[in-house]
Design a protein around this motif. Structure first.
Motif, PDB file in Angstrom:
ATOM      1  N   MET A  72       0.830  -1.206   0.000  1.00 43.21           N
ATOM      2  CA  MET A  72       0.000   0.000   0.000  1.00 43.21           C
ATOM      3  C   MET A  72       0.868   1.261   0.000  1.00 43.21           C
ATOM      4  O   MET A  72       0.569   2.229  -0.713  1.00 43.21           O
ATOM      5  CB  MET A  72      -0.924   0.003   1.224  1.00 43.21           C
ATOM      6  CG  MET A  72      -2.048  -0.981   1.125  1.00 43.21           C
ATOM      7  SD  MET A  72      -3.020  -1.176   2.628  1.00 43.21           S
ATOM      8  CE  MET A  72      -3.413   0.479   3.071  1.00 43.21           C
ATOM      9  N   ILE A  73       1.945   1.267   0.770  1.00 41.41           N
ATOM     10  CA  ILE A  73       2.841   2.421   0.807  1.00 41.41           C
ATOM     11  C   ILE A  73       3.520   2.604  -0.549  1.00 41.41           C
ATOM     12  O   ILE A  73       3.645   3.735  -1.040  1.00 41.41           O
ATOM     13  CB  ILE A  73       3.871   2.278   1.946  1.00 41.41           C
ATOM     14  CG1 ILE A  73       3.166   2.409   3.294  1.00 41.41           C
ATOM     15  CG2 ILE A  73       4.991   3.295   1.825  1.00 41.41           C
ATOM     16  CD1 ILE A  73       4.020   2.043   4.490  1.00 41.41           C
ATOM     17  N   ALA A  74       3.946   1.514  -1.155  1.00 42.15           N
ATOM     18  CA  ALA A  74       4.588   1.599  -2.474  1.00 42.15           C
ATOM     19  C   ALA A  74       3.622   2.155  -3.516  1.00 42.15           C
ATOM     20  O   ALA A  74       4.002   3.009  -4.337  1.00 42.15           O
ATOM     21  CB  ALA A  74       5.100   0.224  -2.897  1.00 42.15           C
ATOM     22  N   ILE A  75       2.386   1.702  -3.508  1.00 43.25           N
ATOM     23  CA  ILE A  75       1.403   2.212  -4.460  1.00 43.25           C
ATOM     24  C   ILE A  75       1.142   3.694  -4.201  1.00 43.25           C
ATOM     25  O   ILE A  75       1.056   4.492  -5.142  1.00 43.25           O
ATOM     26  CB  ILE A  75       0.098   1.393  -4.377  1.00 43.25           C
ATOM     27  CG1 ILE A  75       0.333  -0.002  -4.937  1.00 43.25           C
ATOM     28  CG2 ILE A  75      -1.039   2.080  -5.115  1.00 43.25           C
ATOM     29  CD1 ILE A  75      -0.823  -0.950  -4.721  1.00 43.25           C
ATOM     30  N   TYR A  76       1.038   4.087  -2.952  1.00 39.24           N
ATOM     31  CA  TYR A  76       0.818   5.493  -2.613  1.00 39.24           C
ATOM     32  C   TYR A  76       1.975   6.358  -3.102  1.00 39.24           C
ATOM     33  O   TYR A  76       1.768   7.424  -3.676  1.00 39.24           O
ATOM     34  CB  TYR A  76       0.638   5.648  -1.102  1.00 39.24           C
ATOM     35  CG  TYR A  76       0.514   7.073  -0.651  1.00 39.24           C
ATOM     36  CD1 TYR A  76      -0.668   7.773  -0.844  1.00 39.24           C
ATOM     37  CD2 TYR A  76       1.578   7.725  -0.037  1.00 39.24           C
ATOM     38  CE1 TYR A  76      -0.790   9.096  -0.444  1.00 39.24           C
ATOM     39  CE2 TYR A  76       1.467   9.042   0.372  1.00 39.24           C
ATOM     40  CZ  TYR A  76       0.283   9.727   0.169  1.00 39.24           C
ATOM     41  OH  TYR A  76       0.175  11.021   0.570  1.00 39.24           O
ATOM     42  N   LYS A  77       3.199   5.909  -2.875  1.00 39.35           N
ATOM     43  CA  LYS A  77       4.365   6.686  -3.289  1.00 39.35           C
ATOM     44  C   LYS A  77       4.445   6.792  -4.810  1.00 39.35           C
ATOM     45  O   LYS A  77       4.829   7.824  -5.342  1.00 39.35           O
ATOM     46  CB  LYS A  77       5.664   6.044  -2.763  1.00 39.35           C
ATOM     47  CG  LYS A  77       5.787   6.053  -1.264  1.00 39.35           C
ATOM     48  CD  LYS A  77       6.175   7.396  -0.763  1.00 39.35           C
ATOM     49  CE  LYS A  77       6.415   7.315   0.740  1.00 39.35           C
ATOM     50  NZ  LYS A  77       6.759   8.566   1.320  1.00 39.35           N
ATOM     51  N   CYS A  78       4.102   5.719  -5.530  1.00 44.58           N
ATOM     52  CA  CYS A  78       4.190   5.734  -6.989  1.00 44.58           C
ATOM     53  C   CYS A  78       3.099   6.584  -7.627  1.00 44.58           C
ATOM     54  O   CYS A  78       3.306   7.160  -8.691  1.00 44.58           O
ATOM     55  CB  CYS A  78       4.113   4.311  -7.538  1.00 44.58           C
ATOM     56  SG  CYS A  78       5.567   3.328  -7.153  1.00 44.58           S
ATOM     57  N   THR A  79       1.941   6.674  -7.013  1.00 47.73           N
ATOM     58  CA  THR A  79       0.855   7.436  -7.617  1.00 47.73           C
ATOM     59  C   THR A  79       0.861   8.892  -7.195  1.00 47.73           C
ATOM     60  O   THR A  79       0.140   9.696  -7.767  1.00 47.73           O
ATOM     61  CB  THR A  79      -0.511   6.827  -7.231  1.00 47.73           C
ATOM     62  OG1 THR A  79      -0.638   6.806  -5.819  1.00 47.73           O
ATOM     63  CG2 THR A  79      -0.643   5.433  -7.800  1.00 47.73           C
ATOM     64  N   LYS A  80       1.649   9.258  -6.239  1.00 44.73           N
ATOM     65  CA  LYS A  80       1.748  10.640  -5.796  1.00 44.73           C
ATOM     66  C   LYS A  80       2.434  11.459  -6.889  1.00 44.73           C
ATOM     67  O   LYS A  80       3.307  10.953  -7.592  1.00 44.73           O
ATOM     68  CB  LYS A  80       2.573  10.690  -4.510  1.00 44.73           C
ATOM     69  CG  LYS A  80       2.213  11.815  -3.597  1.00 44.73           C
ATOM     70  CD  LYS A  80       2.845  11.575  -2.257  1.00 44.73           C
ATOM     71  CE  LYS A  80       3.658  12.771  -1.874  1.00 44.73           C
ATOM     72  NZ  LYS A  80       4.253  12.643  -0.582  1.00 44.73           N
ATOM     73  N   LYS A  81       2.024  12.717  -7.047  1.00 48.78           N
ATOM     74  CA  LYS A  81       2.623  13.564  -8.089  1.00 48.78           C
ATOM     75  C   LYS A  81       4.104  13.774  -7.786  1.00 48.78           C
ATOM     76  O   LYS A  81       4.496  14.024  -6.654  1.00 48.78           O
ATOM     77  CB  LYS A  81       1.901  14.895  -8.168  1.00 48.78           C
ATOM     78  CG  LYS A  81       0.508  14.744  -8.701  1.00 48.78           C
ATOM     79  CD  LYS A  81      -0.081  16.072  -9.029  1.00 48.78           C
ATOM     80  CE  LYS A  81      -1.439  15.836  -9.642  1.00 48.78           C
ATOM     81  NZ  LYS A  81      -2.039  17.031 -10.143  1.00 48.78           N
ATOM     82  N   LYS A  82       4.908  13.709  -8.842  1.00 53.77           N
ATOM     83  CA  LYS A  82       6.356  13.815  -8.669  1.00 53.77           C
ATOM     84  C   LYS A  82       6.788  15.254  -8.374  1.00 53.77           C
ATOM     85  O   LYS A  82       7.653  15.495  -7.573  1.00 53.77           O
ATOM     86  CB  LYS A  82       7.074  13.337  -9.942  1.00 53.77           C
ATOM     87  CG  LYS A  82       6.757  11.900 -10.297  1.00 53.77           C
ATOM     88  CD  LYS A  82       7.387  10.965  -9.320  1.00 53.77           C
ATOM     89  CE  LYS A  82       7.123   9.539  -9.766  1.00 53.77           C
ATOM     90  NZ  LYS A  82       7.348   8.572  -8.761  1.00 53.77           N
TER      91      LYS A  82
END
Length: 176
Positions: free
Chosen positions: A118-128
């Motif tokens: 869940m943390i990995a998905i959150y970090k990847c979908t967050k705007k860069k």
């Protein structure tokens, strides 16, 4: 559905059988452990055992065994003690016992693994680039009150109240 899961978990923990003296099940095999180093008897007939105080057999149905051993009390007197085992259980060939610690480790491991995903998905979908969010497209200017633009077609004109159907479900009822 949740009740079934709770019932299955409860039965897994209730299914483990331990008694003083030691009765253990593994598949169809039963292992009896005498509290002392004694001899086992079935119907007053001595049973040959590989190790004193332990007896393993293939479970076929309810059965009674006894273990006779000598015990020394505080006055250094020896007493013969008879320990009875009444074995009645439901067994199966492919069953195995699930240890409570192993079960807890599996649940905690699953929770940790799910949290990491869940943390990995959150970090990847967050705007860069956080500055990109500040340059959002401006909103359209608000309209000043007034008449809407003229209706382009007759198809979009409001219905005539005299020609409108008065059936049961063709009208909106206002209750307030």
């Amino acid at each position: 559905m949740d009740v079934h899961v709770v019932l299955v978990v409860f039965l897994m923990f209730a299914g483990t059988v331990k008694a003083e003296g030691g009765v253990t099940f593994w598949g169809n095999m039963v292992k009896l452990t005498c509290p002392g180093r004694g001899m086992f008897y079935k119907d007053n007939v001595k049973v040959n055992v590989s190790r004193p105080g332990e007896y393993e057999f293939d479970y076929k149905g309810k059965v009674t065994y006894s273990c006779v051993y000598e015990m020394t009390d505080s006055n250094e007197q020896k007493h013969r003690v008879r320990y009875l085992f009444y074995v009645k259980a439901k067994t199966c060939e492919n069953c195995f016992e699930l240890d409570a610690v192993l079960f807890a480790v599996a649940i905690v491991g699953d929770l940790i693994f799910t949290s990491v995903i869940m943390i990995a998905i959150y970090k990847c979908t967050k705007k860069k680039n956080p500055a990109a969010s500040n340059n959002a497209a401006p909103k359209a200017p608000g309209r000043s009150g007034g008449r809407p633009p003229p209706v382009p077609s007759v198809d979009y004109e409001p219905l005539n109240l005299n020609t409108r159907s008065h059936d049961t479900y063709s009208m909106v009822n206002r209750t307030g």
